[in-house]
Motif scaffolding. Sequence first.
Motif, PDB file in Angstrom:
ATOM      1  N   GLY A  40     -15.757   1.870  -2.388  1.00 31.75           N
ATOM      2  CA  GLY A  40     -14.201   2.635  -2.922  1.00 31.75           C
ATOM      3  C   GLY A  40     -13.202   1.658  -2.240  1.00 31.75           C
ATOM      4  N   GLY A  41     -11.837   2.122  -2.721  1.00 34.78           N
ATOM      5  CA  GLY A  41     -10.889   1.452  -2.110  1.00 34.78           C
ATOM      6  C   GLY A  41      -9.821   2.357  -1.188  1.00 34.78           C
ATOM      7  N   HIS A  42      -8.677   2.205  -1.190  1.00 36.15           N
ATOM      8  CA  HIS A  42      -7.870   2.931  -0.380  1.00 36.15           C
ATOM      9  C   HIS A  42      -6.331   3.374  -0.791  1.00 36.15           C
ATOM     10  N   LEU A  43      -5.583   4.069  -0.583  1.00 35.55           N
ATOM     11  CA  LEU A  43      -4.286   4.537  -0.988  1.00 35.55           C
ATOM     12  C   LEU A  43      -3.506   3.927   0.347  1.00 35.55           C
ATOM     13  N   LEU A  44      -2.292   3.201   0.061  1.00 32.20           N
ATOM     14  CA  LEU A  44      -1.709   2.686   1.013  1.00 32.20           C
ATOM     15  C   LEU A  44      -0.292   3.602   1.228  1.00 32.20           C
ATOM     16  N   PRO A  45       0.165   3.896   2.391  1.00 34.68           N
ATOM     17  CA  PRO A  45       1.305   4.655   2.665  1.00 34.68           C
ATOM     18  C   PRO A  45       2.696   3.799   2.889  1.00 34.68           C
ATOM     19  N   LEU A  46       2.997   3.206   1.616  1.00 32.77           N
ATOM     20  CA  LEU A  46       4.124   2.282   1.581  1.00 32.77           C
ATOM     21  C   LEU A  46       5.459   2.929   1.751  1.00 32.77           C
ATOM     22  N   ASP A  47       5.775   4.152   1.957  1.00 33.66           N
ATOM     23  CA  ASP A  47       6.900   4.576   2.454  1.00 33.66           C
ATOM     24  C   ASP A  47       6.842   4.594   4.253  1.00 33.66           C
ATOM     25  N   MET A  48       5.895   3.872   4.645  1.00 41.28           N
ATOM     26  CA  MET A  48       6.164   3.709   6.099  1.00 41.28           C
ATOM     27  C   MET A  48       7.000   2.548   6.416  1.00 41.28           C
ATOM     28  N   VAL A  49       7.309   1.933   5.302  1.00 42.96           N
ATOM     29  CA  VAL A  49       8.555   0.640   5.359  1.00 42.96           C
ATOM     30  C   VAL A  49       9.406   1.183   4.566  1.00 42.96           C
ATOM     31  N   PRO A  50      10.685   0.979   5.096  1.00 45.47           N
ATOM     32  CA  PRO A  50      11.824   1.592   4.142  1.00 45.47           C
ATOM     33  C   PRO A  50      11.887   1.305   2.867  1.00 45.47           C
ATOM     34  N   ALA A  51      11.704  -0.128   2.612  1.00 47.53           N
ATOM     35  CA  ALA A  51      11.785  -0.524   1.159  1.00 47.53           C
ATOM     36  C   ALA A  51      10.878   0.025   0.221  1.00 47.53           C
ATOM     37  N   GLY A  52       9.778   0.689   0.916  1.00 45.75           N
ATOM     38  CA  GLY A  52       8.558   1.033   0.054  1.00 45.75           C
ATOM     39  C   GLY A  52       8.664   2.633  -0.418  1.00 45.75           C
ATOM     40  N   GLU A 110     -19.636  -5.053   0.905  1.00 43.34           N
ATOM     41  CA  GLU A 110     -18.067  -5.708   1.148  1.00 43.34           C
ATOM     42  C   GLU A 110     -18.048  -6.929   1.086  1.00 43.34           C
ATOM     43  N   GLU A 111     -18.996  -7.642   1.605  1.00 38.32           N
ATOM     44  CA  GLU A 111     -18.786  -9.221   1.879  1.00 38.32           C
ATOM     45  C   GLU A 111     -18.783  -9.921   0.507  1.00 38.32           C
ATOM     46  N   TYR A 112     -19.378  -9.325  -0.423  1.00 34.30           N
ATOM     47  CA  TYR A 112     -19.337  -9.972  -1.885  1.00 34.30           C
ATOM     48  C   TYR A 112     -18.337  -9.442  -2.925  1.00 34.30           C
ATOM     49  N   THR A 113     -17.195  -8.878  -2.268  1.00 34.82           N
ATOM     50  CA  THR A 113     -15.895  -8.397  -2.997  1.00 34.82           C
ATOM     51  C   THR A 113     -14.847  -8.748  -2.042  1.00 34.82           C
ATOM     52  N   GLN A 114     -13.720  -8.698  -2.752  1.00 38.11           N
ATOM     53  CA  GLN A 114     -12.458  -9.048  -1.833  1.00 38.11           C
ATOM     54  C   GLN A 114     -11.504  -8.052  -2.326  1.00 38.11           C
ATOM     55  N   LEU A 115     -10.353  -7.612  -1.486  1.00 36.57           N
ATOM     56  CA  LEU A 115      -9.357  -6.736  -1.609  1.00 36.57           C
ATOM     57  C   LEU A 115      -8.345  -6.911  -2.477  1.00 36.57           C
ATOM     58  N   LYS A 116      -7.975  -6.344  -3.501  1.00 34.83           N
ATOM     59  CA  LYS A 116      -6.903  -6.527  -4.420  1.00 34.83           C
ATOM     60  C   LYS A 116      -5.961  -5.533  -4.342  1.00 34.83           C
ATOM     61  N   PHE A 117      -4.708  -5.737  -4.070  1.00 31.75           N
ATOM     62  CA  PHE A 117      -3.622  -4.754  -4.004  1.00 31.75           C
ATOM     63  C   PHE A 117      -2.867  -4.459  -5.272  1.00 31.75           C
ATOM     64  N   THR A 118      -2.524  -3.238  -5.567  1.00 31.07           N
ATOM     65  CA  THR A 118      -1.631  -2.812  -6.673  1.00 31.07           C
ATOM     66  C   THR A 118      -0.589  -2.323  -6.098  1.00 31.07           C
ATOM     67  N   GLY A 119       0.742  -2.605  -6.353  1.00 34.80           N
ATOM     68  CA  GLY A 119       1.839  -1.620  -6.148  1.00 34.80           C
ATOM     69  C   GLY A 119       2.518  -1.288  -7.081  1.00 34.80           C
ATOM     70  N   MET A 120       3.266  -0.052  -7.306  1.00 34.41           N
ATOM     71  CA  MET A 120       3.752   0.479  -8.428  1.00 34.41           C
ATOM     72  C   MET A 120       5.060   1.135  -7.826  1.00 34.41           C
ATOM     73  N   ARG A 121       6.209   0.630  -8.495  1.00 37.47           N
ATOM     74  CA  ARG A 121       7.587   1.157  -8.114  1.00 37.47           C
ATOM     75  C   ARG A 121       7.990   2.637  -8.784  1.00 37.47           C
ATOM     76  N   GLY A 122       8.575   3.279  -8.306  1.00 35.24           N
ATOM     77  CA  GLY A 122       9.236   4.485  -8.978  1.00 35.24           C
ATOM     78  C   GLY A 122       8.483   5.219  -9.568  1.00 35.24           C
ATOM     79  N   VAL A 123       7.288   5.595  -9.065  1.00 35.62           N
ATOM     80  CA  VAL A 123       6.277   6.317  -9.521  1.00 35.62           C
ATOM     81  C   VAL A 123       6.678   7.700  -8.897  1.00 35.62           C
ATOM     82  N   SER A 125       7.603   3.983  -3.832  1.00 34.57           N
ATOM     83  CA  SER A 125       6.444   3.316  -4.353  1.00 34.57           C
ATOM     84  C   SER A 125       5.210   3.865  -4.144  1.00 34.57           C
ATOM     85  N   VAL A 126       4.060   3.338  -4.608  1.00 42.82           N
ATOM     86  CA  VAL A 126       2.657   3.876  -4.109  1.00 42.82           C
ATOM     87  C   VAL A 126       1.992   2.414  -4.181  1.00 42.82           C
TER      88      VAL A 126
END
Length: 463
Positions: free
Chosen positions: A108-120, A450-463, A123-124
């Motif tokens: 699986g992946g994981h959800l990131l707590p972007l609001d730990m940074v003021p500019a985030g 995990e070794e044969y995959t790489q992490l890709k981040f997606t951010g969404m503003r104003g959700v 956003s999710v």
Amino acid sequence: MQADKDGRFVVYNPWTAQEAFTTPGTSEQRVDEIAREAKAAFYQHLKTPGHVRAEWIHGAAAALERARSEIVEAMIAHIGKPRKTAEMEVRRSVAFIAACAQHLHALGGHLLPLDMVPAGVGSVGFARRMPYGVVAAVTPFNAPSNLLVQKLAPALATGNAVVIKPSLEGTRIAEMIARAFVTGGVPEGLVWVVPGDRAEALGLAGHRDVDLVTLTGGTAAGDALARAAGAKRFLGELGGNSPNIVAADADIEDAVKRIVPSSFEASGQQCISTQRIIVEAPVFDRFLALFVEETKRLKVGDPAAADTDLGPVVSRVSAERIAAMIEDARALGARVISCGEIRDCVIPPTIVVEPPAAARLIREEVFGPVVVVLRAADVDDAIRIANDCEFGLQGSCFTASLSTALRVADEVRVGSLWINEASRFRLDNYPFGGMGRSGVGREGLPYALEEYTQLKFTGMRGV
């Protein structure tokens, strides 16, 4: 091994010395075509759902089981692997492939707590694991089924295409396994086999359409492929010189029972075969006497026989290299206990007692049925001896003391370590790989996925 005037390589049966098969090399142009076609197939199937990929992998396991007898006979004839060892290897390969499909749901992946940074704030973001693309898998002769599927199955399960460059001796077996995967349901174009030698491996590693290079092989080969690969992902399960420590409080009979097959079965041609046995001084003589006695019970002979423990090593070149390492130790003053005579590709189980630190058997990987037995003053000294080596793949320690076990686990520099089990023991559900010059990356489930995959981040503003 050199190609003949027609560009073909000849592989000989190491037991009979008769020609087993010939295989052509692969031209630079053909390597380029295969890499490009693999990349096209990767993009074609990139959006295949996980449940469909799991079905492919389950089908491949079933198809490999149907091809088991054919693959076993090829192992016996092409590399001299004893029948009982070959049977065990293919059964393990089938089980590993099926396990890949079962583990896929947990990638699986994981959800990131972007609001730990003021500019985030507002956003999710989430991170997912994505396939790399085309995997070049360079595999060795010694376990031509298991060490291939350890790469092929997780790479395909996670959505990659795979181009296999097997050892020359493992070429026909790699072709059988690739055919089984396609027969089982993997779409055409996602699995390729490139016959050949060093040039083909380097050509694949450096190809612009290859995104990840994975090797099981020697450290020198790993250095060369990593240089050729350049700025792309490299996974290497490389050389070993496995230390097995026997503490004074160990169950000596049990240690002998486990270390003898770890040293000599499959003619010692495993990266985690026991090479250095480091015994505390108070039990050194007793251990050595029992170890020699147990070693003499091993049956050396025709790999096709059901009860053979050791067949030949893979080639005459390999036999000559191993014999030279034994003679190097003898010339430096070591005592050599040989349980038979060297004949053609057959190296009998050989025990080298207390060679000096300068001996090649101490510094290099022997990859043959030869072990060194070394005396240690105490556990401190045993740890020092174990670490006095550039390799760090897998090791072991036999002891009745929990504190000794934990200390050795902390201080011996290997990627994995067994307590009261010999170094050649391996399961497919723990992270397996080396430290130091023994490589980078980990095999085993779920770590290989995990070794044969790489992490890709997606951010969404104003959700």
